[in-house]
Design a protein around this motif. Structure first.
Motif, mmCIF file in Angstrom:
data_model
loop_
_atom_site.group_PDB
_atom_site.id
_atom_site.type_symbol
_atom_site.label_atom_id
_atom_site.label_comp_id
_atom_site.label_asym_id
_atom_site.label_seq_id
_atom_site.Cartn_x
_atom_site.Cartn_y
_atom_site.Cartn_z
ATOM 1 N N ILE A 33 -23.285 1.260 52.945
ATOM 2 C CA ILE A 33 -24.273 1.665 53.961
ATOM 3 C C ILE A 33 -23.640 1.614 55.351
ATOM 4 O O ILE A 33 -22.681 0.890 55.593
ATOM 5 C CB ILE A 33 -25.559 0.815 53.922
ATOM 6 N N LYS A 34 -24.243 2.368 56.242
ATOM 7 C CA LYS A 34 -23.674 2.575 57.580
ATOM 8 C C LYS A 34 -23.336 1.274 58.296
ATOM 9 O O LYS A 34 -22.219 1.086 58.764
ATOM 10 C CB LYS A 34 -24.649 3.409 58.411
ATOM 11 N N VAL A 35 -24.314 0.353 58.380
ATOM 12 C CA VAL A 35 -24.118 -0.825 59.234
ATOM 13 C C VAL A 35 -23.090 -1.807 58.672
ATOM 14 O O VAL A 35 -22.719 -2.767 59.337
ATOM 15 C CB VAL A 35 -25.442 -1.563 59.522
ATOM 16 N N VAL A 68 -23.925 5.406 66.073
ATOM 17 C CA VAL A 68 -22.956 5.938 65.113
ATOM 18 C C VAL A 68 -23.709 6.523 63.924
ATOM 19 O O VAL A 68 -24.415 5.801 63.236
ATOM 20 C CB VAL A 68 -22.005 4.818 64.646
ATOM 21 N N ASN A 69 -23.583 7.815 63.717
ATOM 22 C CA ASN A 69 -24.258 8.440 62.580
ATOM 23 C C ASN A 69 -23.290 9.028 61.563
ATOM 24 O O ASN A 69 -23.650 9.238 60.416
ATOM 25 C CB ASN A 69 -25.216 9.531 63.060
ATOM 26 N N ASP A 70 -22.043 9.323 61.997
ATOM 27 C CA ASP A 70 -21.060 9.855 61.039
ATOM 28 C C ASP A 70 -19.706 9.211 61.310
ATOM 29 O O ASP A 70 -19.549 8.420 62.236
ATOM 30 C CB ASP A 70 -21.001 11.392 61.133
ATOM 31 N N GLY A 93 -29.058 -1.122 64.329
ATOM 32 C CA GLY A 93 -27.826 -1.694 63.785
ATOM 33 C C GLY A 93 -26.614 -0.794 63.960
ATOM 34 O O GLY A 93 -25.486 -1.211 63.694
ATOM 35 N N ASP A 94 -26.815 0.422 64.414
ATOM 36 C CA ASP A 94 -25.697 1.370 64.488
ATOM 37 C C ASP A 94 -25.210 1.622 65.911
ATOM 38 O O ASP A 94 -24.655 2.666 66.213
ATOM 39 C CB ASP A 94 -26.072 2.695 63.797
ATOM 40 N N THR A 95 -25.407 0.629 66.794
ATOM 41 C CA THR A 95 -24.914 0.764 68.175
ATOM 42 C C THR A 95 -23.913 -0.352 68.488
ATOM 43 O O THR A 95 -24.232 -1.314 69.191
ATOM 44 C CB THR A 95 -26.079 0.693 69.196
#
Ligand code: UD1
Ligand code: CA
Length: 459
Positions: free
Chosen positions: A23-25, A230-232, A105-107
């Motif tokens: 998963i991303k995070v 952050v998405n990709d 969580g993606d910053t």
């Protein structure tokens, strides 16, 4: 410091755009899973408790913060949107009253200083809700901040819901908010999902606060990088580069020379003393400590090591979980595997591999050698091509070499075996029985010269 500050960090999503099994995070940036960065920022701003909203791979996310008193987790079984995610966090905040920060969580680039400024701005304005925004050259993908003629914030519109006019707005929603708990608890469950994505948008709280006549503010940060979501994987690489720049800059200002900082990969939580020089292509992992006046040459990889002063790590070497005294020289192309302890003035030369060894002061293994499970004294010379045969196919065995021993070239030490102090092992010897101190060990097949033999063969 505000004593009643809590934070909610959203980390339940899968991060489909990364196209990953992870998963991303949980993707790492500068040596930490991405989620650790916003959590550290929230901590740095004094938020306690911090509620993590988890969903996909929840156990893995939870395990990162295992044992941390300030972290609570809330489960979001189905990812129905950011508004729904925050609603899932409320039980974990039961009884809390005060100001709440909401982060994504993606910053990973968010800094505690910015959160402090956001909280101060929010409190000074006696606002109910304050959203952190930034003006971006390319706002595509972000929610846009819609203001009225007087400049008052009206609402946030998502990319997918924005009309062409709204799509031209360059002020974007960072996804970072500061709001009062009473308002949050009272309104979060009233959000609907009538929008392009059929999701419960947290961003709807802005319009709700405005409709209720409450004070809703936007604080624009001048560093748009910092709130980058952050998405990709391309954005992940961009974010990691910015984190590295920050880390490298701190080291340089503290007296470390980086020959090419753009090509030097130092993770967070690395300590390096002044006057150490690091050449390009080197990677230094979290937890490593490096002393003064060391030289780390090109393409060296170091993880979990403690390195003293004046050491020289030559090109292409890999050092893992090892401890070096002062003035140790390693490489080029050497491999220190976990548990290698090298005392002052040890020299490990090219194509030498070590594992679980202690090597005393001034000892040398200069070329082409494997030393594993060994205790080596001081001022020992290990000749080229020496091998500790530590493994019998079932168990590992130890080799002990006393102070002042000279091991000639191409020696095999079949463990368990001990070579006593000041002994000499002749080149080509296979040592299978212990060598007493001050003795010569020699196991060679006597050489025979057949004079003229080659001439006869040719004939
Ligand atoms: C969100 C904002 C957008 C803002 C952008 C900033 C909404 C509706 N949109 O969009 O205005 O510009 O962030 O980066 O809030 N998450 C959950 N559960 C869910 C959905 C998401 O925990 O049900 C988590 C994700 O794991 C992620 C974070 O929330 O860490 C943000 O989700 P994401 O899907 O990346 O939102 P954006 O589309 O980027
Ligand atoms: Ca995002």
């Amino acid at each position: 410091m505000n004593t009643s500050l809590a934070a909610i960090v959203l980390a339940a999503g899968k991060g489909t755009r990364l196209k990953s099994g992870l998963i991303k995070v949980l993707h790492p940036a500068a040596g930490l899973p991405m989620i650790s960065w916003p959590v550290a920022a929230a901590r740095g701003a004094g938020a306690d408790p911090i509620v993590l909203v988890v969903g996909h791979q929840a156990t893995a996310v939870q395990s990162i913060f295992h044992g941390a008193d300030d972290i609570r987790t809330a489960m979001q079984e189905e990812q129905l949107g950011t508004g729904h995610a925050v609603a899932c966090a409320l039980d974990a905040l039961a009884g809390f009253r005060g100001t709440v920060l909401i982060l994504c969580g993606d910053t990973p680039l968010l800094r505690p200083e910015t959160l402090n400024a956001l909280v101060a701005f929010h409190l000074n304005n006696r606002a109910t809700l304050t959203v952190l925004t930034a003006v971006m050259d390319d706002p595509y993908g972000y929610g846009r901040v819609v203001r009225d003629e007087t400049g008052q914030v009206k609402r946030i519109v998502e990319q997918k819901d924005a009309d062409p006019h709204e799509q031209e707005i360059r002020e974007i929603n960072s996804g970072i908010y500061c709001l009062e708990s009473d308002f949050l608890f009272g309104t979060i469950r009233t959000i609907g999902n009538d929008n392009a994505q059929g999701e419960y948008y947290l961003t709807d709280l802005v319009a709700i606060a405005v409709q209720q006549g409450l004070t809703c503010q936007a604080m624009a940060t001048d560093d748009a990088d910092e709130i980058m979501g952050v998405n990709d994987r391309a954005q992940l690489a961009d974010a990691a580069r910015i984190l590295r720049r920050r880390i490298n800059r701190e080291h340089m200002l503290a007296g470390v020379s980086l020959i090419d900082p753009e090509c030097t990969y130092i993770d967070h939580d690395v300590t390096i003393a002044a006057d150490t020089v690091i050449h390009p292509g080197s990677q230094i992992g979290s937890g490593t400590v490096i002393g003064r006046q060391c030289q780390i040459d090109q393409n060296v990889s170091i993880s979990d090591c403690i390195i003293g002063d004046g050491c020289h790590i030559k090109a292409g070497s890999v050092l893992e979980d090892s401890e070096l005294g002062d003035n140790v020289s390693v490489g080029p192309m050497a491999h220190l595997r976990p548990g290698s302890v090298l005392h002052n003035y040890v020299k490990i030369g090219n194509f030498v591999e070590t594992k679980k060894i202690v090597m005393g002061e001034g000892s040398k293994a200069s070329h082409l050698t494997y030393l594993g499970d060994a205790e080596i004294g001081r001022n020992v010379n290990i000749g080229c091509g020496t091998i500790t045969c530590n493994y019998d196919g079932v168990k590992k065995h130890r080799t002990v070499i006393g102070d002042g021993v000279f091991i000639g070239s191409d020696v095999q030490l079949v463990a368990p075996v001990t070579v006593g102090r000041d002994a000499l092992v002749a080149a080509g010897t296979t040592v299978t029985i212990d060598v007493p101190p001050d003795s010569l060990a020699l196991s060679r097949v006597p050489q025979v010269n057949k004079v003229g033999w080659c001439l006869k063969k040719k004939a």
